[in-house]
Scaffold this motif. Structure first.
Motif, PDB file in Angstrom:
ATOM      1  N   THR A   1      -3.157 -68.791 -63.638  1.00  0.00           N
ATOM      2  CA  THR A   1      -4.585 -69.095 -62.749  1.00  0.00           C
ATOM      3  C   THR A   1      -5.204 -69.912 -63.618  1.00  0.00           C
ATOM      4  O   THR A   1      -6.202 -70.462 -62.961  1.00  0.00           O
ATOM      5  CB  THR A   1      -5.202 -67.477 -63.237  1.00  0.00           C
ATOM      6  OG1 THR A   1      -5.348 -67.300 -64.466  1.00  0.00           O
ATOM      7  CG2 THR A   1      -4.770 -66.343 -62.392  1.00  0.00           C
ATOM      8  N   ARG A   2      -4.946 -70.909 -64.381  1.00  0.00           N
ATOM      9  CA  ARG A   2      -5.302 -72.052 -64.889  1.00  0.00           C
ATOM     10  C   ARG A   2      -4.467 -72.984 -65.192  1.00  0.00           C
ATOM     11  O   ARG A   2      -3.292 -72.767 -65.584  1.00  0.00           O
ATOM     12  CB  ARG A   2      -6.209 -71.928 -66.280  1.00  0.00           C
ATOM     13  CG  ARG A   2      -7.401 -70.826 -66.143  1.00  0.00           C
ATOM     14  CD  ARG A   2      -8.289 -70.599 -67.299  1.00  0.00           C
ATOM     15  NE  ARG A   2      -8.923 -71.812 -67.885  1.00  0.00           N
ATOM     16  CZ  ARG A   2      -8.745 -72.534 -69.082  1.00  0.00           C
ATOM     17  NH1 ARG A   2      -7.585 -72.315 -69.755  1.00  0.00           N
ATOM     18  NH2 ARG A   2      -9.373 -73.633 -69.382  1.00  0.00           N
TER      19      ARG A   2
ATOM     20  N   VAL B   1      -1.973 -73.669 -61.546  1.00  0.00           N
ATOM     21  CA  VAL B   1      -2.679 -72.432 -60.547  1.00  0.00           C
ATOM     22  C   VAL B   1      -1.639 -72.247 -59.555  1.00  0.00           C
ATOM     23  O   VAL B   1      -1.092 -72.960 -58.879  1.00  0.00           O
ATOM     24  CB  VAL B   1      -3.969 -73.129 -59.969  1.00  0.00           C
ATOM     25  CG1 VAL B   1      -4.429 -72.092 -59.101  1.00  0.00           C
ATOM     26  CG2 VAL B   1      -5.066 -73.221 -61.106  1.00  0.00           C
TER      27      VAL B   1
ATOM     28  N   ASP C   1      -4.300 -67.858 -69.850  1.00  0.00           N
ATOM     29  CA  ASP C   1      -4.165 -68.597 -68.636  1.00  0.00           C
ATOM     30  C   ASP C   1      -3.100 -68.207 -67.616  1.00  0.00           C
ATOM     31  O   ASP C   1      -3.042 -68.764 -66.387  1.00  0.00           O
ATOM     32  CB  ASP C   1      -3.467 -70.242 -68.933  1.00  0.00           C
ATOM     33  CG  ASP C   1      -4.466 -71.035 -69.815  1.00  0.00           C
ATOM     34  OD1 ASP C   1      -5.667 -70.753 -69.749  1.00  0.00           O
ATOM     35  OD2 ASP C   1      -3.960 -71.753 -70.453  1.00  0.00           O
TER      36      ASP C   1
ATOM     37  N   GLU D   1      -3.830 -73.787 -55.162  1.00  0.00           N
ATOM     38  CA  GLU D   1      -4.020 -75.003 -55.743  1.00  0.00           C
ATOM     39  C   GLU D   1      -5.381 -75.343 -54.941  1.00  0.00           C
ATOM     40  O   GLU D   1      -6.446 -75.921 -55.752  1.00  0.00           O
ATOM     41  CB  GLU D   1      -2.908 -75.732 -55.820  1.00  0.00           C
ATOM     42  CG  GLU D   1      -1.848 -75.711 -56.467  1.00  0.00           C
ATOM     43  CD  GLU D   1      -0.960 -76.719 -56.579  1.00  0.00           C
ATOM     44  OE1 GLU D   1      -0.837 -77.484 -55.367  1.00  0.00           O
ATOM     45  OE2 GLU D   1       0.100 -76.850 -57.409  1.00  0.00           O
TER      46      GLU D   1
ATOM     47  N   SER E   1      -8.458 -73.751 -56.336  1.00  0.00           N
ATOM     48  CA  SER E   1      -8.939 -73.614 -57.638  1.00  0.00           C
ATOM     49  C   SER E   1     -10.065 -74.654 -57.874  1.00  0.00           C
ATOM     50  O   SER E   1     -10.355 -75.560 -57.045  1.00  0.00           O
ATOM     51  CB  SER E   1      -7.894 -74.095 -58.536  1.00  0.00           C
ATOM     52  OG  SER E   1      -7.336 -75.410 -58.120  1.00  0.00           O
TER      53      SER E   1
ATOM     54  N   GLY F   1     -12.880 -76.707 -60.801  1.00  0.00           N
ATOM     55  CA  GLY F   1     -13.186 -77.058 -62.471  1.00  0.00           C
ATOM     56  C   GLY F   1     -13.181 -78.435 -62.474  1.00  0.00           C
ATOM     57  O   GLY F   1     -12.366 -79.389 -61.739  1.00  0.00           O
TER      58      GLY F   1
ATOM     59  N   VAL G   1     -10.180 -78.957 -66.219  1.00  0.00           N
ATOM     60  CA  VAL G   1      -9.004 -77.663 -66.082  1.00  0.00           C
ATOM     61  C   VAL G   1      -9.548 -77.114 -64.723  1.00  0.00           C
ATOM     62  O   VAL G   1     -10.384 -76.379 -64.840  1.00  0.00           O
ATOM     63  CB  VAL G   1      -8.957 -77.055 -67.397  1.00  0.00           C
ATOM     64  CG1 VAL G   1      -7.950 -75.838 -67.261  1.00  0.00           C
ATOM     65  CG2 VAL G   1      -8.843 -77.806 -68.601  1.00  0.00           C
ATOM     66  N   LYS G   2      -8.523 -76.961 -63.861  1.00  0.00           N
ATOM     67  CA  LYS G   2      -8.503 -76.371 -62.627  1.00  0.00           C
ATOM     68  C   LYS G   2      -8.250 -74.888 -62.800  1.00  0.00           C
ATOM     69  O   LYS G   2      -7.049 -74.511 -63.792  1.00  0.00           O
ATOM     70  CB  LYS G   2      -7.657 -77.043 -61.733  1.00  0.00           C
ATOM     71  CG  LYS G   2      -7.965 -78.391 -60.988  1.00  0.00           C
ATOM     72  CD  LYS G   2      -9.065 -78.387 -60.303  1.00  0.00           C
ATOM     73  CE  LYS G   2      -9.508 -79.610 -59.519  1.00  0.00           C
ATOM     74  NZ  LYS G   2     -10.455 -79.596 -58.701  1.00  0.00           N
ATOM     75  N   GLY G   3      -8.833 -74.034 -62.125  1.00  0.00           N
ATOM     76  CA  GLY G   3      -8.701 -72.745 -62.209  1.00  0.00           C
ATOM     77  C   GLY G   3      -8.923 -71.946 -61.175  1.00  0.00           C
ATOM     78  O   GLY G   3      -9.757 -72.231 -60.270  1.00  0.00           O
TER      79      GLY G   3
ATOM     80  N   ARG H   1     -10.469 -68.380 -59.566  1.00  0.00           N
ATOM     81  CA  ARG H   1     -11.325 -67.035 -59.908  1.00  0.00           C
ATOM     82  C   ARG H   1     -10.577 -65.965 -59.363  1.00  0.00           C
ATOM     83  O   ARG H   1      -9.936 -66.032 -58.317  1.00  0.00           O
ATOM     84  CB  ARG H   1     -12.614 -67.254 -59.356  1.00  0.00           C
ATOM     85  CG  ARG H   1     -13.506 -68.368 -59.838  1.00  0.00           C
ATOM     86  CD  ARG H   1     -14.914 -68.556 -59.067  1.00  0.00           C
ATOM     87  NE  ARG H   1     -15.697 -67.298 -59.033  1.00  0.00           N
ATOM     88  CZ  ARG H   1     -16.853 -67.239 -58.956  1.00  0.00           C
ATOM     89  NH1 ARG H   1     -17.447 -68.103 -57.971  1.00  0.00           N
ATOM     90  NH2 ARG H   1     -17.643 -65.998 -59.066  1.00  0.00           N
TER      91      ARG H   1
END
Length: 490
Positions: A82-83, A86, A101, A126, A129, A131, A134-136, A138
């Protein structure tokens, strides 16, 4: 996907109704008792390149697990990133703790079916996501995703069909993965045959080219070089006659050829063989943004003489470094490496330049020697082995100009050199065509899994035979393009 677009019997659900999510955490790094224990501990680095977790890089203790937010995934559980990575989903074959993560996915659905469904949604996840660094994604966005749910028997059929198709694709990939190795071996075998005279043995017999012709050309070289160096080297004639040797010293060239040292294939002109300047003669402060190009080891290895962070010197510095200048058609050989000895021709359309300290250059004497032939010679395993031998035991493998001048090179007549280059070029063109076909097919195969998954979750795959689908996807192309080349190389 709205209900009216679903295949018959499918239901439109949401992820949150079908799956529960269990998060993870990281024990305190300051407490050494929490780490390197008996509990596997998974992070993004454990899932990014695999579909199944069989082991983890890090581990924690039972105490670390109890005193952190980490949780245990059971054998067979799904784990999703999830981070950072993703949407990357894996099945774990071991009981493992997870970090923050990752999330454990649990459901009443068959895990393999869920694995395939989340895999087909990777790109969409993706895109959801967010950020800056760092992409994440929710958790509420993940839970709210639409999940088209087929009846249980259909789920089983989809999994069986996907397993079969991906099994076929794995076989295709295994075949494809062998092609680069085959091509590399093929090219090296061609070079070995070329520089030992085997490639043109019948040609020599047909054209009556014998050892006498090489000796005649060798004597001409001796005569010219003797006059050039007569006042500088008293024993030059003896040195060259020794170089023009019929004693092969374990180097298995053709019985119809002489051997010769690199010094004597170089042009009679000044500065035709040499090395790059020492550091004090060429400093970073001399670099310019335009002018005469500097050639580095990286350029020779990549066979790319523009781009790759180009550096230049101005005309004043160029003239100061004349012994280290290169012209189009010069041979460039790396002095350092594991092992050294990468050899490339400086391109005909390139501007005169300067080699840097870890490069050797040879300007070929074109009356008797063909530069392309000697590029092939120095690139061959036979000569590379000589270079490896003379750099053994050196902490940083490096070949000096003195040692380079002492290696044995084959010396066929110039007309045979031309014939060899023509034949090698033709065989290399064949290898290049196969490699191009391989790259094209590999790109198609790499795109297939996503296309297959998308088709499966539109309800369009189950009625189609596995072999039929794989054939459409490229198996016939592999047979026509890849295996044809594969057979030619064996």
């Amino acid at each position: 996907m709205r209900d009216e677009k679903l295949p018959k019997g499918w239901k439109n659900c949401v992820v949150g109704d079908l799956f529960s999510f269990v998060g993870g955490g990281t024990p305190s790094k300051s407490n050494l008792n929490y780490w390197n224990g008996a509990v596997p501990w998974a992070s993004i680095k454990d899932i990014s390149r695999v579909d199944v977790i069989k082991s983890t890089i890090d581990s924690i203790s039972e105490e670390g697990l109890a005193n952190s937010a980490s949780n245990l995934a059971s054998k067979g559980d799904l784990i999703i990133g999830t981070r950072m990575s993703v949407g990357k989903v894996v099945i774990t074959e071991i009981e493992t703790a997870i970090n923050q993560d990752l999330k454990i996915l649990r459901s009443e659905l068959p895990n393999k079916f869920s694995f395939y469904w989340f895999s087909h949604l990777r790109k969409e996840l993706e895109e959801l996501s967010s950020g800056t660094t760092v992409k994440g994604i929710r958790l509420e966005n993940l839970r709210s995703l639409s999940f088209p749910l087929p009846p249980f028997p259909e789920q089983q059929r989809i999994v069986a069909k996907l397993d079969a198709i991906f099994g076929h694709l794995d076989v295709l990939r295994e075949k494809l993965d062998r092609i680069p190795v085959l091509l590399k071996n093929f090219r090296q075998q061609v070079l070995t045959q070329a520089v030992t005279g085997k490639l043109t043995k019948e040609w020599r017999e047909t054209n009556y080219v014998t050892l006498d012709f090489s000796i005649i050309e060798g004597k001409e070289i001796i005569s010219v070089k003797k006059n050039l160096y007569n006042n500088q080297t008293a024993n030059f004639l003896e040195k060259l006659e020794e170089s023009l040797s019929l004693d092969l010293n374990g180097v298995f060239f053709s019985n119809d050829w002489c051997t010769i040292k690199p010094e004597f294939i170089s042009s009679p002109e000044k500065y035709s063989i040499g090395i790059g300047p020492f550091g004090s003669n060429l400093k970073v402060s001399d670099y310019k943004t335009e002018g005469y190009p500097l050639i580095f080891v990286r350029n020779v290895i990549a066979n790319k003489f523009d781009g790759l962070d180009p550096k230049f010197v101005d005309e004043e510095k160029f003239n100061e470094l004349l012994p280290h200048t290169i012209k189009p058609g010069d041979l460039l050989i790396t002095k350092m490496g594991t092992p050294p000895g990468d050899c490339k021709l400086y391109p005909e359309n390139a501007k005169d330049g300067i080699i840097t300290s870890d490069i050797l250059k040879v300007r070929i004497w074109k009356k008797y020697f063909i530069p392309k032939f000697y590029e092939y010679v120095i690139s061959s395993k036979i000569v590379r082995t000589q270079i490896e031998e003379i750099t053994k035991g050196v902490a940083h493998q490096k070949i000096s100009l003195k040692r380079f001048k002492d290696i044995d090179l084959p010396f066929p007549t110039r007309i045979e050199q031309e014939e060899i280059v023509k034949r090698v070029d033709s065989l290399f063109e064949l290898a290049d065509r196969i490699e191009s076909q391989y790259q094209s097919l590999k790109a198609k195969i790499d795109q297939l899994p996503q296309a297959v998954l998308n088709k499966a979750f539109r309800g369009e795959l189950v009625g189609q035979e596995v072999k039929e689908y794989v054939r459409e996807a490229g198996e016939e192309m592999l047979a026509a393009e890849g295996v044809e080349g594969y057979n030619k190389l064996n």
